[in-house]
Design a protein around this motif. Structure first.
Motif, short mmCIF file in Angstrom:
data_model
loop_
_atom_site.label_atom_id
_atom_site.label_comp_id
_atom_site.label_asym_id
_atom_site.label_seq_id
_atom_site.Cartn_x
_atom_site.Cartn_y
_atom_site.Cartn_z
N TYR A 233 -9.07 -5.08 10.59
CA TYR A 233 -9.11 -6.00 9.45
C TYR A 233 -7.71 -6.08 8.85
N GLY A 234 -7.17 -7.29 8.75
CA GLY A 234 -5.86 -7.46 8.14
C GLY A 234 -4.72 -7.46 9.14
N ASP A 235 -3.52 -7.54 8.61
CA ASP A 235 -2.29 -7.64 9.40
C ASP A 235 -1.59 -6.29 9.41
N SER B 34 -7.39 -12.74 2.04
CA SER B 34 -8.19 -13.07 3.21
C SER B 34 -8.18 -11.91 4.19
N THR B 35 -9.25 -11.76 4.95
CA THR B 35 -9.36 -10.66 5.89
C THR B 35 -9.30 -11.18 7.30
N ARG B 36 -8.11 -11.13 7.90
CA ARG B 36 -7.93 -11.50 9.30
C ARG B 36 -8.55 -10.40 10.16
N THR B 37 -9.32 -10.78 11.14
CA THR B 37 -10.04 -9.80 11.95
C THR B 37 -9.77 -10.03 13.43
N ILE B 38 -9.43 -8.95 14.12
CA ILE B 38 -9.31 -9.00 15.58
C ILE B 38 -10.06 -7.80 16.15
N THR C 148 -9.09 -4.17 2.78
CA THR C 148 -8.18 -5.25 3.15
C THR C 148 -8.34 -6.43 2.21
N ALA C 149 -9.59 -6.83 1.99
CA ALA C 149 -9.84 -8.03 1.18
C ALA C 149 -9.39 -7.87 -0.26
N PRO D 6 -4.57 -2.95 5.62
CA PRO D 6 -5.22 -3.16 6.92
C PRO D 6 -6.05 -1.93 7.30
#
Length: 308
Positions: free
Chosen positions: A29-31, A3-7, A59-60, A65
Motif C-alpha cells: 500500500y502506497g509508494d 490515496s492508497t496506491r496498491t500493488i 498509508t491512507a 507505505p
C-alpha cells in the motif's frame, strides 16, 4: 486522506533444503519511494496477511507505505503440505531467510520499519538479535510472544478463569489429544472471543486468516511449529525464548498489547525489562487484535511512534 496506491505480486524465494524456488506473495500500500515503509509480519505462524489488511489505513491517513506478505506455507504463497510435521524444515531461520529475501527484493535494506504481530514478534526479535539490521529504524511488538513457556503459563491461567464447563472441556480434550472434536472447537471459541477478538461481529479479514489455521484445512506451518490452537502449544515454539537475549534489540521499540490479550503482562514483561529503548502501551478493552477492536487509537499510536 491520502490515496492508497496498491500493488501485489510474488517474489521468487529459493529454499535450499528442498532444492526449489518457492513464491512469497505480497501486497504494498502506497509508494515505497515516498516514505520509509512499514513491513508487517503476520502471526500464526500460518495466519496469512488478511487480518492485517486494515493496516492500509497507515498509508491512507499518515502517508506511510505498508508491506504485507503471506509467509511461506500459507495464504497466496507457496504451500508445502507434504512438509506437515517436519520441524527440521519449518524453522525460524527459514522465515528469517524469507524476510531477508523480501527486503532485498524491495531494495529497502537501508531504511524501513518493522512490525510483528503475535508469532511475527518471534520472527522480528530473532531477526534483530541475529542480523542486527542497520536499516531497521523502528520495531513494533504487537501482541507479542517473548517465550513459549511464559505463553503457555499465561494461557493456562486464562483458561482457569473461563466458566468451569468450558475449562473442563478444554482440559479433557487436551489430555486426550482430541483437538478436532467439535466440543473442543466450541470451547476454544469461548477463549478466542475473550482473548483473541472481543468484537461482537468478527471482521471477514480475521475470519479469513483464522480459517487458514483451522485443522480441517491442513494448516501445515501452524500445526507443525505451534500446535492445534492458540493455547495448546505442542510444537517446537513451546521451547522458544528470547528472554536473556532481548538486550540485543537496540532499535527503538514499541510494545502494544490489549487489556484482555492472550499476550498478557507476564508475557510482555521481558520485552520491557530487557530492550534498552522501549515504550509499552496496554490498550484498554482490547485483546489480541487491538487494531481491529480500537483502530483509531492503535493506528494513532503507531503513527506517533514511527514519526519519533
Amino acid at each position: 486522506m491520502a490515496s492508497t496506491r496498491t500493488i501485489s505480486g510474488e517474489i521468487d524465494f529459493y529454499v535450499p533444503s528442498i532444492g526449489r524456488v518457492c513464491k512469497t506473495w505480497y501486497i504494498v500500500y502506497g509508494d515505497l519511494q515516498a516514505h520509509r515503509p512499514l513491513i508487517c509480519a503476520h502471526g500464526g505462524p500460518g495466519a496469512g496477511h488478511a487480518y492485517l489488511r486494515s493496516f492500509a489505513r497507515m498509508t491512507a491517513e499518515y502517508g506511510i507505505p505498508v508491506i504485507l506478505y503471506d509467509q511461506l506455507g500459507c495464504g497466496n504463497s507457496t504451500l508445502l503440505p507434504d512438509t506437515l510435521g517436519d520441524t527440521s524444515f519449518w524453522t525460524i531461520d527459514l522465515f528469517m531467510a524469507e524476510l531477508d529475501n523480501l527486503i532485498k527484493f524491495f531494495a529497502i535494506e537501508d531504511d524501513y520499519d518493522f512490525l510483528g504481530q503475535s508469532w511475527g514478534t518471534i520472527l522480528g526479535c530473532e531477526y534483530i538479535i541475529s542480523r542486527q539490521p542497520q536499516g531497521m529504524k523502528h520495531y513494533i511488538i504487537s501482541n507479542g510472544v517473548s517465550s513459549g513457556k511464559l505463553w503457555v503459563e499465561a494461557a493456562g491461567k486464562l483458561i482457569d478463569k473461563l466458566p468451569p464447563n468450558v475449562r473442563d472441556t478444554i482440559r479433557k480434550h487436551e489430555a486426550n489429544k482430541t483437538y478436532d472434536d467439535p466440543e473442543f472447537q466450541e470451547a476454544s471459541m469461548v477463549y478466542y472471543k475473550e482473548h483473541v477478538c472481543r468484537l461482537d461481529q468478527w471482521p471477514e479479514d480475521l475470519i479469513e486468516s483464522l480459517t487458514l489455521l483451522d485443522l480441517k484445512n491442513n494448516p501445515t506451518v501452524y500445526l507443525t511449529m505451534n500446535g492445534p490452537s492458540e493455547f495448546t502449544m505442542i510444537g517446537p515454539l513451546k521451547n522458544y525464548s528470547a528472554v536473556g537475549r532481548l538486550h540485543k534489540v537496540s532499535v527503538p521499540t514499541l510494545i502494544i498489547n490489549g487489556e484482555y490479550d492472550e499476550a498478557t503482562e507476564s508475557v510482555n514483561i521481558p520485552f520491557f525489562n530487557e530492550i534498552p529503548r522501549v515504550r509499552w502501551v496496554t490498550m484498554a478493552n482490547t485483546s489480541h487484535t487491538s487494531w481491529l477492536e480500537d483502530p483509531d487509537r492503535y493506528f494513532s499510536l503507531l503513527a506517533n511512534f514511527l514519526s519519533s
